[in-house]
Design a protein around this motif. Structure first.
Motif, PDB file in Angstrom:
ATOM      1  N   TRP A 108       7.791  29.107  24.942  1.00 30.63           N
ATOM      2  CA  TRP A 108       6.718  28.163  24.584  1.00 30.63           C
ATOM      3  C   TRP A 108       6.958  27.626  23.180  1.00 30.63           C
ATOM      4  N   LEU A 109       7.253  28.542  22.239  1.00 30.88           N
ATOM      5  CA  LEU A 109       7.467  28.112  20.851  1.00 30.88           C
ATOM      6  C   LEU A 109       8.674  27.186  20.761  1.00 30.88           C
ATOM      7  N   ARG A 110       9.708  27.496  21.537  1.00 25.36           N
ATOM      8  CA  ARG A 110      10.914  26.662  21.505  1.00 25.36           C
ATOM      9  C   ARG A 110      10.622  25.269  22.063  1.00 25.36           C
ATOM     10  N   ASP A 111       9.977  25.239  23.233  1.00 27.47           N
ATOM     11  CA  ASP A 111       9.822  23.961  23.929  1.00 27.47           C
ATOM     12  C   ASP A 111       8.705  23.091  23.360  1.00 27.47           C
ATOM     13  N   TYR A 112       7.650  23.713  22.873  1.00 22.17           N
ATOM     14  CA  TYR A 112       6.507  22.905  22.452  1.00 22.17           C
ATOM     15  C   TYR A 112       6.334  22.831  20.940  1.00 22.17           C
ATOM     16  N   LEU A 113       7.048  23.683  20.195  1.00 20.30           N
ATOM     17  CA  LEU A 113       6.911  23.632  18.743  1.00 20.30           C
ATOM     18  C   LEU A 113       8.248  23.281  18.082  1.00 20.30           C
ATOM     19  N   TYR A 114       9.246  24.107  18.314  1.00 22.98           N
ATOM     20  CA  TYR A 114      10.550  23.902  17.664  1.00 22.98           C
ATOM     21  C   TYR A 114      11.133  22.541  18.040  1.00 22.98           C
ATOM     22  N   ILE A 115      11.124  22.221  19.322  1.00 17.07           N
ATOM     23  CA  ILE A 115      11.687  20.936  19.759  1.00 17.07           C
ATOM     24  C   ILE A 115      10.812  19.781  19.277  1.00 17.07           C
ATOM     25  N   SER A 116       9.486  19.994  19.268  1.00 18.52           N
ATOM     26  CA  SER A 116       8.589  18.948  18.775  1.00 18.52           C
ATOM     27  C   SER A 116       8.824  18.678  17.286  1.00 18.52           C
ATOM     28  N   LEU A 117       9.225  19.715  16.569  1.00 17.16           N
ATOM     29  CA  LEU A 117       9.504  19.547  15.137  1.00 17.16           C
ATOM     30  C   LEU A 117      10.854  18.861  14.904  1.00 17.16           C
ATOM     31  N   GLY A 118      11.631  18.712  15.952  1.00 17.62           N
ATOM     32  CA  GLY A 118      12.939  18.066  15.831  1.00 17.62           C
ATOM     33  C   GLY A 118      14.085  18.981  16.226  1.00 17.62           C
ATOM     34  N   GLY A 119      13.789  20.267  16.360  1.00 17.28           N
ATOM     35  CA  GLY A 119      14.812  21.225  16.782  1.00 17.28           C
ATOM     36  C   GLY A 119      16.024  21.197  15.872  1.00 17.28           C
ATOM     37  N   SER A 120      17.203  21.099  16.489  1.00 16.79           N
ATOM     38  CA  SER A 120      18.439  21.079  15.687  1.00 16.79           C
ATOM     39  C   SER A 120      19.023  19.665  15.627  1.00 16.79           C
ATOM     40  N   ARG A 121      18.187  18.689  15.958  1.00 14.51           N
ATOM     41  CA  ARG A 121      18.708  17.316  16.044  1.00 14.51           C
ATOM     42  C   ARG A 121      18.680  16.563  14.715  1.00 14.51           C
TER      43      ARG A 121
ATOM     44  N   ALA B 284      19.934  21.466   7.441  1.00 20.51           N
ATOM     45  CA  ALA B 284      18.826  21.973   6.609  1.00 20.51           C
ATOM     46  C   ALA B 284      17.509  21.913   7.385  1.00 20.51           C
ATOM     47  N   ARG B 285      17.322  20.831   8.114  1.00 20.89           N
ATOM     48  CA  ARG B 285      16.076  20.678   8.864  1.00 20.89           C
ATOM     49  C   ARG B 285      16.003  21.708  10.002  1.00 20.89           C
ATOM     50  N   THR B 286      17.154  22.047  10.565  1.00 22.83           N
ATOM     51  CA  THR B 286      17.191  23.066  11.628  1.00 22.83           C
ATOM     52  C   THR B 286      16.689  24.404  11.093  1.00 22.83           C
ATOM     53  N   TYR B 287      17.198  24.766   9.894  1.00 23.47           N
ATOM     54  CA  TYR B 287      16.760  26.029   9.304  1.00 23.47           C
ATOM     55  C   TYR B 287      15.259  25.999   9.012  1.00 23.47           C
ATOM     56  N   LEU B 288      14.823  24.855   8.500  1.00 18.09           N
ATOM     57  CA  LEU B 288      13.393  24.723   8.178  1.00 18.09           C
ATOM     58  C   LEU B 288      12.544  24.820   9.450  1.00 18.09           C
ATOM     59  N   ASN B 289      13.014  24.174  10.518  1.00 19.20           N
ATOM     60  CA  ASN B 289      12.280  24.217  11.791  1.00 19.20           C
ATOM     61  C   ASN B 289      12.201  25.645  12.347  1.00 19.20           C
ATOM     62  N   LEU B 290      13.321  26.357  12.202  1.00 20.67           N
ATOM     63  CA  LEU B 290      13.319  27.764  12.655  1.00 20.67           C
ATOM     64  C   LEU B 290      12.274  28.569  11.876  1.00 20.67           C
ATOM     65  N   LEU B 291      12.285  28.356  10.564  1.00 19.49           N
ATOM     66  CA  LEU B 291      11.353  29.094   9.710  1.00 19.49           C
ATOM     67  C   LEU B 291       9.911  28.739  10.053  1.00 19.49           C
ATOM     68  N   LEU B 292       9.638  27.443  10.203  1.00 15.81           N
ATOM     69  CA  LEU B 292       8.265  27.014  10.505  1.00 15.81           C
ATOM     70  C   LEU B 292       7.803  27.540  11.856  1.00 15.81           C
ATOM     71  N   THR B 293       8.702  27.478  12.842  1.00 11.21           N
ATOM     72  CA  THR B 293       8.355  27.942  14.188  1.00 11.21           C
ATOM     73  C   THR B 293       7.978  29.433  14.168  1.00 11.21           C
ATOM     74  N   MET B 294       8.796  30.211  13.490  1.00 10.25           N
ATOM     75  CA  MET B 294       8.525  31.647  13.454  1.00 10.25           C
ATOM     76  C   MET B 294       7.290  31.972  12.607  1.00 10.25           C
ATOM     77  N   LEU B 295       7.108  31.178  11.544  1.00  9.83           N
ATOM     78  CA  LEU B 295       5.929  31.370  10.698  1.00  9.83           C
ATOM     79  C   LEU B 295       4.653  31.154  11.521  1.00  9.83           C
ATOM     80  N   LEU B 296       4.641  30.065  12.290  1.00  7.23           N
ATOM     81  CA  LEU B 296       3.463  29.792  13.128  1.00  7.23           C
ATOM     82  C   LEU B 296       3.369  30.792  14.278  1.00  7.23           C
ATOM     83  N   GLY B 297       4.537  31.223  14.773  1.00  7.56           N
ATOM     84  CA  GLY B 297       4.550  32.272  15.801  1.00  7.56           C
ATOM     85  C   GLY B 297       3.919  33.556  15.273  1.00  7.56           C
TER      86      GLY B 297
END
Lengths: 471, 407
Positions: A288-301, A305-318
């Protein structure tokens, strides 16, 4: 009502009976819907209104969202769903946390603060994520909205997954409601066995481990570093058996009623990397976090630097999803940072020595990776279980310095930790299938009888709710 | 699909029976025993049946041999520390079997000459079924001094029960001294209810005894899990009404004043506040003094130090309730011995006197260390008592623990 209560056995027997004698799809769904609302009301009938509100809003929004022709209109409807669902979740789960956290700042500005006396509705985090998955999937065009309200209401409130998951997505469950499932004695048996296995995990293993964990975490200053270390490992076992036990019971109950739920755990402590761990632990939340949060944030696209930030934000909200406390936020951040570092490391490796080493290196790499992952996960569990950051510090400090204190080694907790190790090791062998007690195997009746007796004889007295109910 | 339903049913019946047999065979290692209680004709109270083995498998892990008068661990009136010699002396008097018809034949004690005979009363703390027989208080105490200790404690009993049984036991065992082992001082206050009526025909107790006489322990335990609440006694009541359910069992009155960063003195609250007044104790000890002509020691050994919610709480000799009780007892001609400081000292050395690895330290019953500690305090206390004296040298606590194997 909990799966481990004796009342549940009576309730479930009646539901099974009525569900399987109802030949009409709508009658069956009505039976299951009434049962699900009763199941929820058994805890507190007043919060059935919230469940109903979430159901009505998302059914209505998805219908209008699907009809909307402009992107702006679709976004508007999506925002309504997000606003209502996250608003209710924020009010009931996070209002006091944010007010308390902002209190020093507000007081320095001369503003008074006051907390609300709010009871956290059981399962709100789970059913909110489920309903959001429905509207987001409709918004993305990967799912058509359902025509019948009763089907959607049943999807949201279906009692096996209502209070603690697995987080079943609309596109996984709604198609199953399009027809009446056919009876299968093998599937029914498999569901029953899975429920029994889940009950064993929860009542015998998790609750026995909890007896040690609760005591040590309540007063870490009293216990030796070694005892605390064992308690941390015991907590890793407790939370795994508690939640995977619940998931087994939920999946088994759904199976006995003719429905299929996604798997939620796949022996997470065998993971050889942290990303592997999250593919094995609470898999439906990770997805769920991957498909609806991480990908919505831009994922690795959007760059490294943004990928690392997205990972951090996703886990923080998780982490924040798990509970309204800074320890959960830090736990999320801990995993987010570790995942970002792991990603960076993999990026470096992919440019370097990829594939140039032999099999020996691969085994060593897996061993090292597994050990490091386990260490990161265990430190994370200390944060997760602690009531405050200062308690986390005390626990870790006492472990590292091997402090003196009470040396307490409860044999049953140690036995349960042994089970954890053996179960994970057995999963890699042929025993994996045998442990499910297959329908035709001669030993299945013997071990089934033993499991039932063990539940009756060795379950701790008293009542211990599932850990994930608080989330 | 299903196959032949008859063979399927047969397979499950046989398999279920085999599984049950395996559980039955292994259950004595894990399941406590459920012995039918019986009324001892001398003590006139419910006791565990003499001659049986009682298994305890929850907090602690031990087997207790039940002796005459339902005494756990004491199967003969012989002195534990000098068993061989005493047996020889007993045989020379013509009696190799000291137990006859569930009653004690006093030949052996005659052979012992001047040994002081102590009746040890108390509750489950002294009954000690969670430790092995040689670790029980009476056995430890006998190893430390020239006296015989008769363990007459029974789980759930208090001063009213002890007073009711005293005179019969005095005659039967030729007791010289009574020791009231008190883990909760309030247990003394029930003396005004003595003498209690003899056990009458209780339908429920008799029915339970009849069942436990023939049903295997694992079946009883399984049934108890299904049919009773967490306390194991209240009948389980199922609820099918919707919630919320009000929980009335909140509140814990155990918070206290801080003595230092780690140890806290338990505060005197509620009912205890009244116990700090001496009047209530005077009346209690007056009744005890009138109940027997023999000396009585009030042996105070509360659960201390105690771990509650991760905090250590201690009860010292400065506790106003204890002081009021002690002063009143001494005014009324009773001895008071306390093990508080010894228990605390033991814990400070890392030997926690209460609790077990398969329970929790600082909670529950005395363990082997705790029994050794209180036994040594009892043995030491016996030295200066005029007229009842034994003449062993004072026993140092650490030496005692070491000598008894420690924890």
């Amino acid at each position: 009502m909990l799966f481990t209560q004796i009342e549940f056995l009576f309730f479930f027997a009646i539901v099974i009976l009525f569900a399987w004698v109802s030949r009409e799809r709508q009658t069956r769904h009505a039976v299951l819907l009434v049962a699900s609302y009763y199941f929820y009301a058994y805890w507190d009938y007043r919060f059935c209104g919230l469940l109903l509100l979430s159901t009505v809003v998302d059914f209505w929004v998805a219908t209008h969202l699907h009809r909307a022709e402009s992107t702006r209109g679709r976004r508007g409807w999506l925002c309504v769903s997000l606003g209502v669902n996250l608003g209710v979740l924020g009010l009931f789960k996070y209002f006091n946390f944010f007010i308390d956290s902002a209190a020093p700042l507000l007081q320095s500005l001369g503003l008074g603060t006051s907390s609300l006396s709010i009871v956290l509705p059981v399962g709100i985090s789970f059913y909110t994520f489920q309903t959001l998955s429905y509207t987001i999937d409709v918004y993305r065009g990967v799912l058509r909205p359902v025509d019948r309200w009763i089907d959607f209401a049943l999807y949201v409130s279906f009692f096996p997954q209502l209070v603690a998951g697995p987080i079943v997505r609309a596109r996984e469950f709604l198609p199953q409601l399009a027809f009446v499932p056919t009876w299968s004695s093998r599937r029914f048996y498999a569901g029953g066995q899975q429920m029994l296995r889940g009950a064993f995990k929860k009542v015998i293993l998790a609750d026995r481990l909890a007896e040690m964990v609760d005591v040590v975490f309540a007063g870490p200053e009293l216990y030796s570093g070694l005892t605390i270390l064992i308690a941390v490992v015991a907590y890793a076992g407790q939370i795994y058996y508690d939640f995977s036990g619940y998931s087994d019971m939920a999946i088994g109950a759904a199976k006995m009623l003719g429905y299929r739920f996604p798997v939620n755990f796949r022996h997470p402590y065998l993971a050889t990397s942290l990303s592997d761990f999250w593919r094995r632990w609470h898999m439906t939340l990770s997805r769920w976090l991957r498909d609806y949060l991480y990908i919505s944030l831009g994922g690795s696209r959007r760059g490294t630097a943004r990928t690392y930030l997205n990972l951090l934000l996703t886990m923080l909200l998780g982490g924040l999803w798990h509970g309204a406390a800074w320890t959960f936020v830090l736990w999320g951040a801990w995993h987010g940072i570790a995942l970002a570092i792991e990603r960076w490391w993999q990026d470096q490796r992919s440019r370097g020595l990829q594939g140039s080493m032999g099999n020996g290196y691969s085994v060593l790499k897996r061993l090292l990776g597994g050990s490091l992952t386990l260490l990161i996960v265990l430190v994370g569990w200390v944060l997760f279980r602690s009531e405050s950051i200062s308690q986390t510090t005390v626990l870790l400090k006492r472990i590292v310095t091997l402090s003196d204190g009470i040396n307490w080694f409860p044999p049953l907790a140690l036995l349960a930790v042994g089970c954890l190790v053996l179960e994970h090791l057995a999963w890699r062998t042929r025993l994996r299938r045998a442990m499910r007690l297959p329908y035709a195997a001669w030993y299945s009746p013997v071990f089934t009888a033993i499991l039932i007796w063990v539940l009756l004889l060795y379950a701790p007295r008293g009542f211990r709710p599932f850990v994930y109910f608080q989330f | 699909m299903i196959g032949n339903p008859i063979s399927l049913l047969l397979r499950w019946l046989v398999g279920g029976a085999v599984g049950t047999l395996l559980i039955a065979a292994s259950s004595p290692w894990f399941v406590r025993s459920y012995l039918p209680l019986q009324v001892d004709s001398t003590r006139n109270t419910w006791t565990l049946p003499a001659g049986k083995l009682y298994r305890w498998r929850s907090e602690g892990y031990a087997d207790s041999s039940i002796g005459p008068l339902g005494m756990p661990g004491r199967t003969s009136p012989l002195i534990q520390g000098d068993q061989d010699g005493l047996e020889r002396r007993s045989e020379s008097l013509g009696g190799s079997d000291p137990v006859s018809d569930g009653k004690i034949v006093n030949r052996a004690s005659e052979a012992r000459g001047k040994r002081t005979k102590i009746a040890l009363w108390g509750d489950s703390q002294v009954e000690g079924v969670c430790v092995s027989d040689h670790e029980k208080i009476f056995a430890c105490a006998e190893r430390l001094g020239a006296f015989d200790v008769f363990p007459l404690a029974r789980s759930g009993q208090d001063a009213a029960d002890w007073l009711t049984q005293m005179s019969a036991v005095e005659a039967e065992l030729q007791i010289d001294l009574h020791v009231f082992f008190v883990s909760d001082l309030e247990d003394l206050l029930s003396v005004d209810k003595a003498p209690l009526a003899p056990p009458s025909f209780d339908e429920e107790v008799n029915a339970k005894s009849a069942i436990s006489a023939w049903l295997p322990a694992f079946v009883i335990q399984g049934a108890r899990y299904l049919l009773t609440e967490a306390d194991g006694a209240t009948r389980r009541r199922l609820r099918f009404t919707v919630g919320p359910v009000r929980n009335d069992s909140d509140g814990d009155d155990s918070d206290g004043d801080t003595l230092d960063s780690k140890y806290q003195e338990r505060s005197v609250k509620g009912k205890s506040r009244d116990l700090a007044q001496s009047q209530s104790w005077d009346q209690t000890f007056e009744i005890i003094r009138r109940a027997t002509r023999l000396p009585v020691i009030i042996f105070d050994a509360p659960v201390t130090p105690q771990v509650i919610d991760g905090q250590v709480r201690v009860m010292t000799e400065k506790d106003p309730v204890y002081l009021a009780m002690r002063d009143s007892a001494q005014r009324n001609g009773l001895w008071v011995v306390t093990a508080r400081d010894s228990l605390l000292a033991s814990a400070r050395q890392g030997h926690w006197p209460h609790g077990f690895h398969n329970g929790q330290f600082g909670v529950g019953h005395l363990n082997a260390t705790g029994n050794a500690v209180v036994a040594s305090v009892l043995a030491e206390a016996m030295n200066p008592m005029d007229g009842l004296m034994i003449s062993s040298p004072p026993v140092q606590l650490e030496q005692t623990i070491e000598a008894l194997g420690g924890r």
